[in-house]
Design a protein around this motif. Structure first.
Motif, PDB file in Angstrom:
ATOM      1  N   ALA A 122      33.892  39.165  85.109  1.00  0.00           N
ATOM      2  CA  ALA A 122      32.553  39.262  85.688  1.00  0.00           C
ATOM      3  C   ALA A 122      32.629  39.406  87.205  1.00  0.00           C
ATOM      4  CB  ALA A 122      31.723  38.040  85.306  1.00  0.00           C
ATOM      5  N   MET A 159      31.345  42.515  89.518  1.00  0.00           N
ATOM      6  CA  MET A 159      30.456  42.258  90.644  1.00  0.00           C
ATOM      7  C   MET A 159      30.971  42.965  91.896  1.00  0.00           C
ATOM      8  SD  MET A 159      29.433  38.603  92.422  1.00  0.00           S
ATOM      9  CE  MET A 159      28.850  37.948  90.856  1.00  0.00           C
ATOM     10  N   ARG A 213      30.438  46.795  91.579  1.00  0.00           N
ATOM     11  CA  ARG A 213      29.042  47.189  91.788  1.00  0.00           C
ATOM     12  C   ARG A 213      28.616  47.058  93.243  1.00  0.00           C
ATOM     13  NH1 ARG A 213      27.891  44.014  86.257  1.00  0.00           N
ATOM     14  NH2 ARG A 213      27.951  45.796  84.808  1.00  0.00           N
ATOM     15  N   ASP A 225      27.047  51.888  86.528  1.00  0.00           N
ATOM     16  CA  ASP A 225      27.611  51.618  85.194  1.00  0.00           C
ATOM     17  C   ASP A 225      27.571  52.898  84.362  1.00  0.00           C
ATOM     18  OD1 ASP A 225      27.866  49.029  86.041  1.00  0.00           O
ATOM     19  OD2 ASP A 225      26.425  48.167  84.634  1.00  0.00           O
ATOM     20  N   ARG A 269      30.231  50.573  76.494  1.00  0.00           N
ATOM     21  CA  ARG A 269      29.136  49.619  76.287  1.00  0.00           C
ATOM     22  C   ARG A 269      29.629  48.186  76.418  1.00  0.00           C
ATOM     23  NH1 ARG A 269      27.092  47.054  71.608  1.00  0.00           N
ATOM     24  NH2 ARG A 269      24.861  46.508  71.739  1.00  0.00           N
ATOM     25  N   PHE A 313      30.617  47.199  80.151  1.00  0.00           N
ATOM     26  CA  PHE A 313      29.534  46.825  81.055  1.00  0.00           C
ATOM     27  C   PHE A 313      28.782  45.584  80.573  1.00  0.00           C
ATOM     28  CE2 PHE A 313      29.609  51.613  81.798  1.00  0.00           C
ATOM     29  CZ  PHE A 313      30.464  51.494  82.880  1.00  0.00           C
ATOM     30  N   ARG A 314      28.694  45.400  79.274  1.00  0.00           N
ATOM     31  CA  ARG A 314      27.973  44.251  78.742  1.00  0.00           C
ATOM     32  C   ARG A 314      28.740  42.950  78.968  1.00  0.00           C
ATOM     33  NH1 ARG A 314      26.282  43.766  72.433  1.00  0.00           N
ATOM     34  NH2 ARG A 314      28.518  43.412  72.238  1.00  0.00           N
ATOM     35  N   SER A 368      30.405  41.873  81.443  1.00  0.00           N
ATOM     36  CA  SER A 368      30.230  41.252  82.754  1.00  0.00           C
ATOM     37  C   SER A 368      28.920  40.494  82.862  1.00  0.00           C
ATOM     38  CB  SER A 368      30.288  42.311  83.851  1.00  0.00           C
ATOM     39  OG  SER A 368      29.249  43.268  83.674  1.00  0.00           O
ATOM     40  N   GLU A 369      27.995  40.767  81.944  1.00  0.00           N
ATOM     41  CA  GLU A 369      26.714  40.068  81.944  1.00  0.00           C
ATOM     42  C   GLU A 369      26.765  38.799  81.109  1.00  0.00           C
ATOM     43  OE1 GLU A 369      24.069  42.972  80.452  1.00  0.00           O
ATOM     44  OE2 GLU A 369      24.346  44.353  82.138  1.00  0.00           O
ATOM     45  N   ASN A 370      27.676  38.779  80.114  1.00  0.00           N
ATOM     46  CA  ASN A 370      27.810  37.617  79.231  1.00  0.00           C
ATOM     47  C   ASN A 370      29.283  37.253  79.076  1.00  0.00           C
ATOM     48  OD1 ASN A 370      24.909  37.361  78.189  1.00  0.00           O
ATOM     49  ND2 ASN A 370      25.387  39.502  77.714  1.00  0.00           N
TER      50      ASN A 370
END
Length: 229
Positions: free
Chosen positions: A129, A133, A136, A142, A189, A192-193, A195-197
């Motif tokens: 993550a 960060m 980005r 993404d 998919r 990128f997902r 890093s959010e969870n």
């Protein structure tokens, strides 16, 4: 090359990443008017703490260090040099020094094999993550402008116009002037997902400090089948 005025600078050193080597890989970016991008590689090796150390030493001694080394099983993250300077993981494209294209060209080596996409079994955690960060922060979207990473082995789209002008993520298989097919058909998919969870399953509390002497007999004698240049 055309100029992209949307370039921006971002995080140079990733929070929580181990420092690998002397802290400098390459010099300043040569085409910094171009937008930032990321290139995903695989080391064509196994994972784990022993391999992490051996691979870090190998990349340094061979002069092909990326910016980042990542273990998709343990979530261990190491960084060789600042993200806004060149790495050494790509071959030139004729007279173009590919490592120097963009305000940043962030090179990531993942301890995995292209024939077995690491997003099929990985355990990304808080270090991944933090990596995303940092990526980005350079304005990298993404997206994969050259299309999804191709199945390994297989055909590769190495369009120069896209590479030179479009910000985003690229497979090593999509970089002009290079002939490798890594990192395989990873799931964009999931990439990128994750890093959010981030998962809490992958912990590196048992990771031994890295010996930066780069004189390991194991790394000098091993014939790695890596994706390096």
């Amino acid at each position: 090359m055309t100029t992209d005025t949307s370039t921006q600078t971002g995080i140079e050193w990733i929070e929580g990443a181990e420092r690998l080597g002397p802290g400098v890989v390459g010099g300043p970016m040569e085409y910094s008017e171009q937008p930032a991008r990321v290139v995903w590689h695989t080391t064509e090796s196994g994972a784990g703490n022993t391999m992490f150390k051996e691979m870090a030493d190998y990349l340094l001694t061979q002069g092909v260090a990326p910016h980042v080394l990542y273990d998709p099983v343990t979530d261990r993250l190491g960084q060789f040099g600042p993200l806004g300077f060149k790495a050494k993981s790509l071959r030139n494209d004729g007279d173009i020094h590919t490592n120097g294209v963009g305000v940043a060209c962030i090179q990531i080596e993942v301890l995995a094999e292209a024939k077995r996409p690491f997003t099929d079994y990985w355990k990304p955690g808080p270090h991944f993550a933090k990596l995303m960060m940092a990526i980005r922060s350079w304005g990298v979207p993404d997206s994969f402008p050259a299309g999804n990473p191709p199945v390994f082995p297989g055909d590769s789209n190495r369009d120069r116009t896209t590479w030179n002008n479009e910000p985003g993520h690229y497979a090593h298989a999509n970089v002009p002037g290079n002939d490798h097919g890594d990192p395989g058909r990873i799931s964009t998919r999931e990439l990128f997902r994750a890093s959010e969870n981030p998962s809490t399953d992958a912990l590196v509390t048992n990771a031994a400090p890295l010996d930066n002497s780069h004189s390991s007999d194991a790394c000098n004698s091993r014939a790695f089948k890596g994706s390096f240049r």
